[in-house]
Design a protein around this motif. Structure first.
Motif, PDB file in Angstrom:
ATOM      1  N   VAL A  75      -3.837 -13.956  -2.936  1.00 37.22           N
ATOM      2  CA  VAL A  75      -3.576 -12.935  -1.923  1.00 37.22           C
ATOM      3  C   VAL A  75      -2.787 -11.806  -2.571  1.00 37.22           C
ATOM      4  CG1 VAL A  75      -2.480 -12.429   0.297  1.00 37.22           C
ATOM      5  CG2 VAL A  75      -3.497 -14.688  -0.091  1.00 37.22           C
ATOM      6  N   TYR A  76      -3.254 -10.587  -2.339  1.00 31.44           N
ATOM      7  CA  TYR A  76      -2.573  -9.395  -2.830  1.00 31.44           C
ATOM      8  C   TYR A  76      -2.216  -8.549  -1.621  1.00 31.44           C
ATOM      9  CZ  TYR A  76      -4.498 -10.963  -7.219  1.00 31.44           C
ATOM     10  OH  TYR A  76      -4.809 -11.727  -8.317  1.00 31.44           O
ATOM     11  N   VAL A  77      -0.929  -8.339  -1.410  1.00 37.65           N
ATOM     12  CA  VAL A  77      -0.451  -7.573  -0.257  1.00 37.65           C
ATOM     13  C   VAL A  77      -0.037  -6.196  -0.746  1.00 37.65           C
ATOM     14  CG1 VAL A  77       1.240  -7.487   1.621  1.00 37.65           C
ATOM     15  CG2 VAL A  77       0.362  -9.708   0.839  1.00 37.65           C
ATOM     16  N   PHE A  78      -0.551  -5.177  -0.088  1.00 37.11           N
ATOM     17  CA  PHE A  78      -0.241  -3.787  -0.436  1.00 37.11           C
ATOM     18  C   PHE A  78       0.494  -3.162   0.738  1.00 37.11           C
ATOM     19  CE2 PHE A  78      -1.342   0.759  -1.005  1.00 37.11           C
ATOM     20  CZ  PHE A  78      -0.876   0.930  -2.303  1.00 37.11           C
ATOM     21  N   LEU A  79       1.775  -2.899   0.546  1.00 42.91           N
ATOM     22  CA  LEU A  79       2.610  -2.282   1.579  1.00 42.91           C
ATOM     23  C   LEU A  79       2.560  -0.780   1.417  1.00 42.91           C
ATOM     24  CD1 LEU A  79       5.707  -4.557   0.909  1.00 42.91           C
ATOM     25  CD2 LEU A  79       3.928  -4.913   2.652  1.00 42.91           C
ATOM     26  N   THR A  80       2.150  -0.087   2.461  1.00 39.57           N
ATOM     27  CA  THR A  80       2.067   1.361   2.382  1.00 39.57           C
ATOM     28  C   THR A  80       2.696   1.995   3.614  1.00 39.57           C
ATOM     29  OG1 THR A  80       0.588   3.212   1.871  1.00 39.57           O
ATOM     30  CG2 THR A  80      -0.256   1.534   3.393  1.00 39.57           C
ATOM     31  N   MET A  81       2.927   3.263   3.553  1.00 41.29           N
ATOM     32  CA  MET A  81       3.530   4.059   4.620  1.00 41.29           C
ATOM     33  C   MET A  81       4.754   3.346   5.218  1.00 41.29           C
ATOM     34  SD  MET A  81       2.184   6.675   4.099  1.00 41.29           S
ATOM     35  CE  MET A  81       0.799   7.486   3.420  1.00 41.29           C
ATOM     36  N   ASP A  82       4.830   3.186   6.535  1.00 41.31           N
ATOM     37  CA  ASP A  82       6.035   2.629   7.156  1.00 41.31           C
ATOM     38  C   ASP A  82       6.305   1.176   6.775  1.00 41.31           C
ATOM     39  OD1 ASP A  82       6.665   5.025   8.354  1.00 41.31           O
ATOM     40  OD2 ASP A  82       5.961   4.455  10.340  1.00 41.31           O
ATOM     41  N   ALA A  83       5.305   0.458   6.314  1.00 35.22           N
ATOM     42  CA  ALA A  83       5.498  -0.949   5.948  1.00 35.22           C
ATOM     43  C   ALA A  83       6.523  -1.111   4.827  1.00 35.22           C
ATOM     44  CB  ALA A  83       4.178  -1.592   5.561  1.00 35.22           C
ATOM     45  N   VAL A  84       6.602  -0.150   3.913  1.00 36.54           N
ATOM     46  CA  VAL A  84       7.572  -0.285   2.812  1.00 36.54           C
ATOM     47  C   VAL A  84       8.999  -0.354   3.348  1.00 36.54           C
ATOM     48  CG1 VAL A  84       6.093   0.781   1.054  1.00 36.54           C
ATOM     49  CG2 VAL A  84       7.714   2.210   2.314  1.00 36.54           C
ATOM     50  N   LYS A  85       9.244   0.287   4.480  1.00 36.22           N
ATOM     51  CA  LYS A  85      10.588   0.290   5.068  1.00 36.22           C
ATOM     52  C   LYS A  85      11.056  -1.111   5.450  1.00 36.22           C
ATOM     53  CE  LYS A  85      10.024   4.829   7.229  1.00 36.22           C
ATOM     54  NZ  LYS A  85      10.017   5.501   8.542  1.00 36.22           N
ATOM     55  N   ALA A  86      10.124  -1.991   5.740  1.00 34.87           N
ATOM     56  CA  ALA A  86      10.452  -3.354   6.174  1.00 34.87           C
ATOM     57  C   ALA A  86      10.776  -4.284   5.008  1.00 34.87           C
ATOM     58  CB  ALA A  86       9.302  -3.925   6.988  1.00 34.87           C
ATOM     59  N   PHE A  87      10.630  -3.798   3.775  1.00 30.10           N
ATOM     60  CA  PHE A  87      10.855  -4.638   2.605  1.00 30.10           C
ATOM     61  C   PHE A  87      11.979  -4.114   1.715  1.00 30.10           C
ATOM     62  CE2 PHE A  87       6.893  -5.992   4.234  1.00 30.10           C
ATOM     63  CZ  PHE A  87       6.821  -7.339   3.924  1.00 30.10           C
ATOM     64  N   THR A  88      12.806  -3.243   2.273  1.00 32.22           N
ATOM     65  CA  THR A  88      13.965  -2.758   1.530  1.00 32.22           C
ATOM     66  C   THR A  88      15.132  -3.717   1.769  1.00 32.22           C
ATOM     67  OG1 THR A  88      14.744  -1.376   3.348  1.00 32.22           O
ATOM     68  CG2 THR A  88      13.246  -0.348   1.739  1.00 32.22           C
ATOM     69  N   LYS A  89      16.178  -3.552   1.002  1.00 32.19           N
ATOM     70  CA  LYS A  89      17.359  -4.403   1.155  1.00 32.19           C
ATOM     71  C   LYS A  89      18.045  -4.179   2.504  1.00 32.19           C
ATOM     72  CE  LYS A  89      17.859  -5.047  -3.743  1.00 32.19           C
ATOM     73  NZ  LYS A  89      18.420  -4.579  -4.986  1.00 32.19           N
ATOM     74  N   ASN A  90      17.799  -3.040   3.111  1.00 35.49           N
ATOM     75  CA  ASN A  90      18.254  -2.746   4.480  1.00 35.49           C
ATOM     76  C   ASN A  90      17.016  -2.441   5.307  1.00 35.49           C
ATOM     77  OD1 ASN A  90      21.171  -2.829   4.056  1.00 35.49           O
ATOM     78  ND2 ASN A  90      20.828  -1.038   2.769  1.00 35.49           N
ATOM     79  N   PRO A  91      16.272  -3.483   5.692  1.00 36.72           N
ATOM     80  CA  PRO A  91      14.964  -3.274   6.316  1.00 36.72           C
ATOM     81  C   PRO A  91      15.015  -2.543   7.658  1.00 36.72           C
ATOM     82  CG  PRO A  91      15.563  -5.595   6.393  1.00 36.72           C
ATOM     83  CD  PRO A  91      16.608  -4.894   5.591  1.00 36.72           C
ATOM     84  N   GLU A  92      14.010  -1.712   7.844  1.00 41.29           N
ATOM     85  CA  GLU A  92      13.826  -0.993   9.104  1.00 41.29           C
ATOM     86  C   GLU A  92      12.568  -1.571   9.750  1.00 41.29           C
ATOM     87  OE1 GLU A  92      12.499   3.439  10.415  1.00 41.29           O
ATOM     88  OE2 GLU A  92      13.986   3.316   8.804  1.00 41.29           O
ATOM     89  N   VAL A  93      12.768  -2.317  10.834  1.00 44.87           N
ATOM     90  CA  VAL A  93      11.667  -2.996  11.506  1.00 44.87           C
ATOM     91  C   VAL A  93      11.658  -2.578  12.971  1.00 44.87           C
ATOM     92  CG1 VAL A  93      10.685  -5.246  12.115  1.00 44.87           C
ATOM     93  CG2 VAL A  93      11.903  -4.963   9.958  1.00 44.87           C
ATOM     94  N   LYS A  94      10.462  -2.253  13.464  1.00 47.07           N
ATOM     95  CA  LYS A  94      10.309  -1.873  14.875  1.00 47.07           C
ATOM     96  C   LYS A  94      10.026  -3.116  15.719  1.00 47.07           C
ATOM     97  CE  LYS A  94       8.469   2.761  14.088  1.00 47.07           C
ATOM     98  NZ  LYS A  94       7.285   3.602  14.285  1.00 47.07           N
ATOM     99  N   ASN A  95      10.583  -3.117  16.903  1.00 47.35           N
ATOM    100  CA  ASN A  95      10.372  -4.201  17.862  1.00 47.35           C
ATOM    101  C   ASN A  95       9.945  -3.608  19.193  1.00 47.35           C
ATOM    102  OD1 ASN A  95      11.370  -6.456  16.231  1.00 47.35           O
ATOM    103  ND2 ASN A  95      13.329  -5.421  16.383  1.00 47.35           N
ATOM    104  N   GLU A  96       8.977  -2.700  19.160  1.00 45.26           N
ATOM    105  CA  GLU A  96       8.626  -1.945  20.362  1.00 45.26           C
ATOM    106  C   GLU A  96       7.544  -2.597  21.220  1.00 45.26           C
ATOM    107  OE1 GLU A  96       7.842   2.006  18.927  1.00 45.26           O
ATOM    108  OE2 GLU A  96       9.901   2.238  18.233  1.00 45.26           O
ATOM    109  N   ASP A  97       6.657  -3.377  20.609  1.00 42.58           N
ATOM    110  CA  ASP A  97       5.612  -3.989  21.435  1.00 42.58           C
ATOM    111  C   ASP A  97       6.117  -5.308  22.047  1.00 42.58           C
ATOM    112  OD1 ASP A  97       5.454  -5.845  19.378  1.00 42.58           O
ATOM    113  OD2 ASP A  97       3.454  -5.283  18.744  1.00 42.58           O
ATOM    114  N   VAL A  98       5.416  -5.803  23.038  1.00 45.69           N
ATOM    115  CA  VAL A  98       5.843  -6.999  23.768  1.00 45.69           C
ATOM    116  C   VAL A  98       5.936  -8.207  22.834  1.00 45.69           C
ATOM    117  CG1 VAL A  98       5.216  -8.614  25.614  1.00 45.69           C
ATOM    118  CG2 VAL A  98       4.937  -6.161  25.969  1.00 45.69           C
TER     119      VAL A  98
END
Length: 126
Positions: free
Chosen positions: A32-55
């Motif tokens: 498996v090769y995972v390619f994080l692009t655009m906003d996804a990279v934000k979720a893999f930083t040492k201070n992750p930015e993750v959205k919890n907007e959907d149900v």
């Protein structure tokens, strides 16, 4: 067989889907090769930015479901999973390799990712 997973969102439910897919596919012995692009990279930083907007994301947090990071850690234990942060998105947000958690193997471009997955299937998670 090879599977590429392109992740473009930092929404918790989408990240979890990508992580669960990585666990399942790698547990069957496939690469498996995972390619994080655009906003996804934000979720893999040492201070992750993750959205919890959907149900689904809100419910995952409320029920304290297993986090996408721990699921990706499980997947990587198989030795069959590599995670790349998009070079363009990294540049866009001024991230270097040091900004990412240890799950990220390297910063790479879409061409390198495509070459890794050549002949396999691609799943997009946006």
């Amino acid at each position: 067989m090879k599977t590429g997973i392109i992740v473009g969102s930092n929404e918790r439910s989408r990240l979890t889907y990508a992580a669960m897919t990585s666990v399942i596919i790698s547990s069957m012995g496939d690469e498996v090769y995972v390619f994080l692009t655009m906003d996804a990279v934000k979720a893999f930083t040492k201070n992750p930015e993750v959205k919890n907007e959907d149900v689904s994301s809100k419910t995952m947090v409320e029920k304290k479901e297993e986090d996408y990071m721990s699921l990706f850690r499980k997947a990587k234990k198989s030795g069959k999973v590599k995670i790349y942060a998009c070079s363009y998105a990294s540049k866009l947000f001024n991230y270097t390799k040091d900004d990412y958690v240890d799950l990220v193997d390297e910063i790479a471009g879409i061409t390198s990712f495509s070459m890794e997955v050549e002949g396999g299937q691609i799943i997009s998670v946006w």
